[in-house]
Every structure is written in C-alpha cells, then in structure tokens.
Design a protein around this motif. Structure first.
Motif, PDB file in Angstrom:
ATOM      1  N   ALA A 150       0.951  -1.261  -0.116  1.00 58.33           N
ATOM      2  CA  ALA A 150       0.294  -0.102   0.014  1.00 58.33           C
ATOM      3  C   ALA A 150       0.805   1.237  -0.237  1.00 58.33           C
ATOM      4  N   GLN A 151       1.851   1.178   0.842  1.00 59.31           N
ATOM      5  CA  GLN A 151       2.769   1.852   0.520  1.00 59.31           C
ATOM      6  C   GLN A 151       3.348   2.343  -0.609  1.00 59.31           C
ATOM      7  N   LYS A 152       4.062   1.704  -1.017  1.00 55.33           N
ATOM      8  CA  LYS A 152       4.565   1.826  -2.488  1.00 55.33           C
ATOM      9  C   LYS A 152       3.301   2.088  -3.288  1.00 55.33           C
ATOM     10  N   ALA A 153       2.379   2.071  -3.289  1.00 50.86           N
ATOM     11  CA  ALA A 153       1.534   2.030  -4.518  1.00 50.86           C
ATOM     12  C   ALA A 153       0.938   3.703  -4.307  1.00 50.86           C
ATOM     13  N   ALA A 154       0.804   4.135  -2.888  1.00 52.87           N
ATOM     14  CA  ALA A 154       0.986   5.395  -2.346  1.00 52.87           C
ATOM     15  C   ALA A 154       1.293   6.366  -3.637  1.00 52.87           C
ATOM     16  N   LYS A 155       3.376   5.924  -3.114  1.00 52.66           N
ATOM     17  CA  LYS A 155       4.280   6.561  -4.122  1.00 52.66           C
ATOM     18  C   LYS A 155       3.531   6.576  -5.646  1.00 52.66           C
ATOM     19  N   ASN A 156       3.564   5.357  -5.933  1.00 52.76           N
ATOM     20  CA  ASN A 156       4.046   5.072  -7.696  1.00 52.76           C
ATOM     21  C   ASN A 156       2.838   6.084  -7.634  1.00 52.76           C
ATOM     22  N   LEU A 157       1.798   6.662  -7.257  1.00 58.43           N
ATOM     23  CA  LEU A 157       0.192   7.021  -7.484  1.00 58.43           C
ATOM     24  C   LEU A 157       0.843   8.194  -8.006  1.00 58.43           C
ATOM     25  N   ALA A 158       0.933   9.296  -6.472  1.00 58.35           N
ATOM     26  CA  ALA A 158       1.500  10.281  -6.532  1.00 58.35           C
ATOM     27  C   ALA A 158       2.510  10.472  -7.463  1.00 58.35           C
ATOM     28  N   THR A 159       3.543   8.804  -7.711  1.00 59.42           N
ATOM     29  CA  THR A 159       4.880   9.716  -9.196  1.00 59.42           C
ATOM     30  C   THR A 159       3.914  10.098 -10.565  1.00 59.42           C
ATOM     31  N   ALA A 160       2.772   9.071 -10.795  1.00 59.34           N
ATOM     32  CA  ALA A 160       1.588   9.279 -11.484  1.00 59.34           C
ATOM     33  C   ALA A 160       0.721  10.608 -11.690  1.00 59.34           C
ATOM     34  N   HIS A 181       3.514  13.656 -12.963  1.00 60.32           N
ATOM     35  CA  HIS A 181       3.487  12.244 -14.729  1.00 60.32           C
ATOM     36  C   HIS A 181       2.870  13.266 -15.238  1.00 60.32           C
ATOM     37  N   ASN A 182       1.266  13.305 -14.253  1.00 62.89           N
ATOM     38  CA  ASN A 182      -0.183  13.404 -15.026  1.00 62.89           C
ATOM     39  C   ASN A 182      -0.112  14.649 -15.871  1.00 62.89           C
ATOM     40  N   ARG A 183       0.120  15.318 -14.591  1.00 62.72           N
ATOM     41  CA  ARG A 183       0.010  17.159 -14.804  1.00 62.72           C
ATOM     42  C   ARG A 183       1.169  17.607 -15.293  1.00 62.72           C
ATOM     43  N   ARG A 184       2.346  16.758 -15.803  1.00 60.52           N
ATOM     44  CA  ARG A 184       3.346  17.629 -16.232  1.00 60.52           C
ATOM     45  C   ARG A 184       2.288  16.700 -18.556  1.00 60.52           C
ATOM     46  N   GLN A 185       2.009  15.841 -18.606  1.00 61.16           N
ATOM     47  CA  GLN A 185       1.671  15.301 -19.358  1.00 61.16           C
ATOM     48  C   GLN A 185       0.550  16.271 -19.793  1.00 61.16           C
TER      49      GLN A 185
END
Length: 280
Positions: free
Chosen positions: A156-166, A169-173
């Motif tokens: 869950a912690q890893k997924a939360a970090k991945n979601l924050a990164t995504a 990245h989505n903001r830049r996209q």
C-alpha cells in the motif's frame, strides 16, 4: 493610339472634370457638415447649390468608373495567359501548403491521442494498484494474517508513492496535452487561411476565364452571323423565305446587353454577291 490608350484618355478627362467639380463642392460640404448654425434661407441656398454641382460630379465619376472597368477588362484579356499562369501557380502553392498543414495536423492529433491515452492508462493503473493493496490489507486484517497484513501494508505504501509519482507525471502530461491542443488550433487557423486564399484566387481566375470565354463566344457568334447572312442571301436570291432564321437571337456576352437577331442577318446579307455565295 490603341483602344486602351483612348479609353484611358477619356477616363482621365472625366476624372479631371470630377476633381474640378469637387473643388467647387468641397466648401459647400464644409458648411453643411460644420458646426456653424446657418439661417434657414442660407441653408436652403447652400443645399440647392450643392445638389446642382453634385450632379455633374456624380456623372463624371460614374463615366470614369465605367471606362475604368472597360480598361481593366481589356488589360486582363491582353495579359490573360500571364495572369492565368500566375493564378494557377498561386492556387497550386496554397493547395500544397494546405496539404502540408493537414499532414502536420494528423501528426499532432496522433501524438495528442497517444499521450492522452497513456496518461489515462498510467493513472488508472496507479489507482488500481493502490486499491488492490488496500483490499489485500483489509482481507489480511479480517483473516488475522499478520504476515499478509505486513506485506499488504508495504504494498500500500509503495502504491501510494507510485500514485503520487503518476499524479505528478500526469500533471506534466496535461501541460503537454494543452500545448498540443493549442498548436492544433493554430494549425487549423492556417489551414482555414490556405483554403480561403485558394478559393479567393480561384474566384479571380474564374472571373478572368469568364471574360475570355465571353470574347470567344462573341467571336464565334460573329462567325455564325456571317454564315447566317450568306444563307439568308442565297435563300433570298432563290426566291425563298427565311422562316427559321427570322427566329434567331444570339446574346452578346461581356459589356452591354446587346443581341444579334434576324434584322442584322438581313442587313448583312445585302453585302454578299452571287460570287461571294458560290465561293464556299
């Protein structure tokens, strides 16, 4: 002096006359349009004088306009090949520009769709991973699976970090998507401009073609009238009647609204002798 030069001299004469008339009208216009309050009698007198002078001014301007149109027509007919070649070249260039812009638009649209689709897939995948980790954690707790709870918490912690990164990245996209959409708007504007220019030049070229075809029609109509006059003459010499030719009406194209009819056929037929008729 050729016909264009003669028409130019006449047009310039009318323009000169119009300038002379306007020189007399101008002071009266200033009085009528000025802020000075004029007595009724004086105002009536000025208006009467103005209207009297404006009639010859308008007449001179109108005659100059008609002659200018005739001059333009003859100049265009004289230079028709050069003008038409230029129009066709310009139309070809604008059409090539439009094709190039359409190719650029297709490329931008393809890239935009790819980025939009990838952005949606990345966010969906990141959200699903976080949801799956949370579900696994809840199930581990429900079943008292301490080891599973520990692993699910880490996931869950890893997924939360991945979601924050995504999300970042989505903001830049999204910035890229906005820029691509703006570029598409600009390209569409250029495409519309190319289409407008092409149609404008095409219309100008067609107007020239109309003038050329009108002259060709008139030339062929004159040839037909000469043949008809000979036929009229031979029928008269043979003692017959020209029943069908009496119904002839040929319009003259271009300047004016004249027609050629049986009356002119009859007049022309008088110039042909037997020898003229027999020398087919």
């Amino acid at each position: 002096m050729n016909e264009i030069d003669r028409l130019t001299v006449r047009r310039n004469k009318y323009l000169s006359e119009a300038e002379e008339h306007h020189a007399k009208i101008a002071p009266l216009e200033m009085l009528l349009e000025g802020d000075e309050v004029l007595e009724a009698d004086r105002l009536c007198q000025i208006r009467s004088e103005y209207n009297t002078l404006k009639l010859p001014y308008d007449s001179s301007k109108h005659h100059a306009w008609l002659l200018d149109a005739q001059i333009t027509r003859r100049e265009q007919l004289l230079n028709q090949e050069t003008l038409m070649a230029g129009y066709i070249e310009s139309m070809t260039n604008w059409r090539a520009d439009e094709q190039e812009l359409n190719e650029k638009r297709d490329s931008l649209s393809t890239r935009l769709n790819q980025i939009q689709q990838q952005a949606e897939e990345d966010m969906t995948k990141a959200r699903r991973a976080e949801t799956d980790a949370a579900t696994a954690y809840a199930q581990a707790v429900a079943w008292g699976d301490t080891e599973g709870e520990k692993n699910a918490n880490a996931d869950a912690q890893k997924a939360a970090k991945n979601l924050a990164t995504a999300t970042e990245h989505n903001r830049r996209q999204q910035l890229i998507i906005t820029a691509l959409e703006q570029e598409l708007v600009i390209v569409d504007q250029h495409i519309a401009e190319a289409q407008r220019e092409h149609l404008a030049i095409q219309r100008t070229a067609m107007l020239l073609a109309e003038k050329v075809l009108e002259e060709q029609w008139n030339e062929k109509a004159q040839t037909l009238m000469d043949t008809g006059a000979k036929l009229w003459a031979v029928q008269r010499m043979l003692g017959g009647d020209q029943l069908s030719l009496r119904r002839l009406v040929l319009p003259k194209e271009g300047e004016g609204f004249d027609t050629w009819d049986s009356r002119e056929l009859s007049e022309r037929s008088g110039q042909y002798s037997v020898q003229d008729i027999l020398s087919l």
